[in-house]
Design an enzyme around this catalytic site. Structure first.
Site, PDB file in Angstrom:
ATOM      1  CD  GLU A   1      -3.094  -1.171   2.102  1.00  0.00           C
ATOM      2  OE1 GLU A   1      -3.155  -0.198   2.885  1.00  0.00           O
ATOM      3  OE2 GLU A   1      -3.895  -2.119   2.125  1.00  0.00           O
ATOM      4  CD  GLU A  25      -3.923  -5.892   3.506  1.00  0.00           C
ATOM      5  OE1 GLU A  25      -4.891  -5.145   3.802  1.00  0.00           O
ATOM      6  OE2 GLU A  25      -2.757  -5.652   3.831  1.00  0.00           O
TER       7      GLU A  25
END
Length: 350
Positions: A166, A276
């Site tokens: 991320e 995720e």
């Protein structure tokens, strides 16, 4: 992958894919460049779940039982990022995962690796920028060499390593935004240092969060020679209106969204992954689960791991019963009864 597992899972996967065919191959949305020409025939994809960084054998076996004996092929953990010792990895954390990986030839171990310490310290850009510059000059290479040596010694030389996950956001110190050029050079240094360790066969995964976020993720891409997988974390985000979800097509066609990911990966000849994914603040959303699984199964996907705790998950989160049933219907090895809180508690051994 064992043939029995492929054939068993493929039937519900094909049904999911057929239901989403207009989404996956349709005419697209204005400005997105048209149809998704990266889509492939539906197929079974290795899967698992993030159940917690310290859990492996027992929890994954319980998840398998909850899915009617379905084979869990992917284990997912994260290194803590408080200090450099954390990032070098501990035998206490990595040892059980390495043993789980070694127990079957078709298993895959995925490890999230912070690129900088105090990874969740909310450091401002002014502090992160010089740290990235130091990484770009090779000052931190020894820490990643130590991690590589530990993984090889423990028996996990072929782990998939998600460096600085991320990175396009603002949450983590390991983010790209303060200095993309330094971040990319730092990534290259890490990969070269780890690949220099004898016996390693690591794959390195570039995994932004879906969408524009704080920084366009393509600007952070470090290069084909140091990247093996193009991942994406993809949650069902309700934005400013909790309890109300968006159509899945919005996640596909948004700037830097799912379609951008698979196109980028195809251009760079890389597989994709979904380290995720799950629900977020929109509540229980079985449609999202069905469509996400259809998307995964109709692209060149290395693996997928749902985040399995509230509010995201399907096994250990009693507030998502519809999503739970949708997940089991798609991936269970044998027919299973609808989920209830009592059944979930019994299946998880809690």
């Amino acid at each position: 992958m064992p043939r029995r597992r492929v054939l068993t899972v493929l039937v519900p996967v094909l049904a999911l894919a057929a239901a989403s065919v207009l989404l996956l191959r349709g005419g697209g949305a204005p400005g997105d460049g048209g149809a998704d020409r990266t889509a492939v025939p539906a197929h079974a994809v290795p899967f698992g779940a993030f159940l917690g960084s310290t859990e492996s054998d027992a929890s994954l076996a319980q998840l398998s039982a909850w899915l009617g004996g379905a084979r869990i092929q992917v284990g997912h953990t994260y290194l803590p990022g408080n200090n450099w010792s954390d990032i070098e990895g501990s035998a206490a954390l990595l040892g059980p995962w390495a043993r789980w990986r070694e127990a079957a030839a078709d298993r895959l171990l995925v490890i999230g690796v912070p690129m900088l310490p105090d990874n969740e310290g909310r450091l401002p850009d002014a502090q992160v920028r010089p740290l990235l510059g130091q990484g770009a000059t090779g000052q931190y290479d020894a820490h990643f060499t130590a991690l590589a040596r530990r993984l090889v010694a423990l028996g996990a030389p072929d782990a998939v390593l998600t460096l600085g996950w991320e990175m396009n956001g603002s949450t983590y110190t390991s983010r790209c935004g303060p200095d993309p050029e330094a971040w990319k050079e730092y990534w290259r240094n890490i990969v070269h240092a780890m690949r220099a360790v004898p016996g390693q066969r690591f794959r390195f995964e570039f995994a932004p969060t879906r969408g524009a976020d704080a920084h366009p993720w393509p600007d952070c891409y470090p290069g084909d020679e140091v990247t093996d997988v193009i991942g994406m974390d993809s949650y069902d985000l309700a934005g400013s209106d909790p309890g109300r979800t968006a159509p899945f097509s919005s996640y596909v066609h948004e700037p830097y969204g799912l379609l951008a990911q698979v196109r980028f990966a195809a251009e760079h000849h890389k597989p994709v992954s979904y380290p995720e994914w799950g629900m977020y603040n929109g509540g229980d959303d079985p449609a999202y689960v069905r469509q996400m699984l259809a998307w995964v199964s109709t692209h060149r996907t290395l693996y997928q791991t749902i985040t399995d705790y509230c509010p995201h998950g399907v096994w250990r989160c009693g507030s998502n019963p519809g999503a739970s049933d949708a997940y089991r219907a798609a991936l269970a090895l044998r027919p299973v009864s609808p989920t209830t809180p009592a059944a979930r508690a019994a299946g998880s051994g809690r």
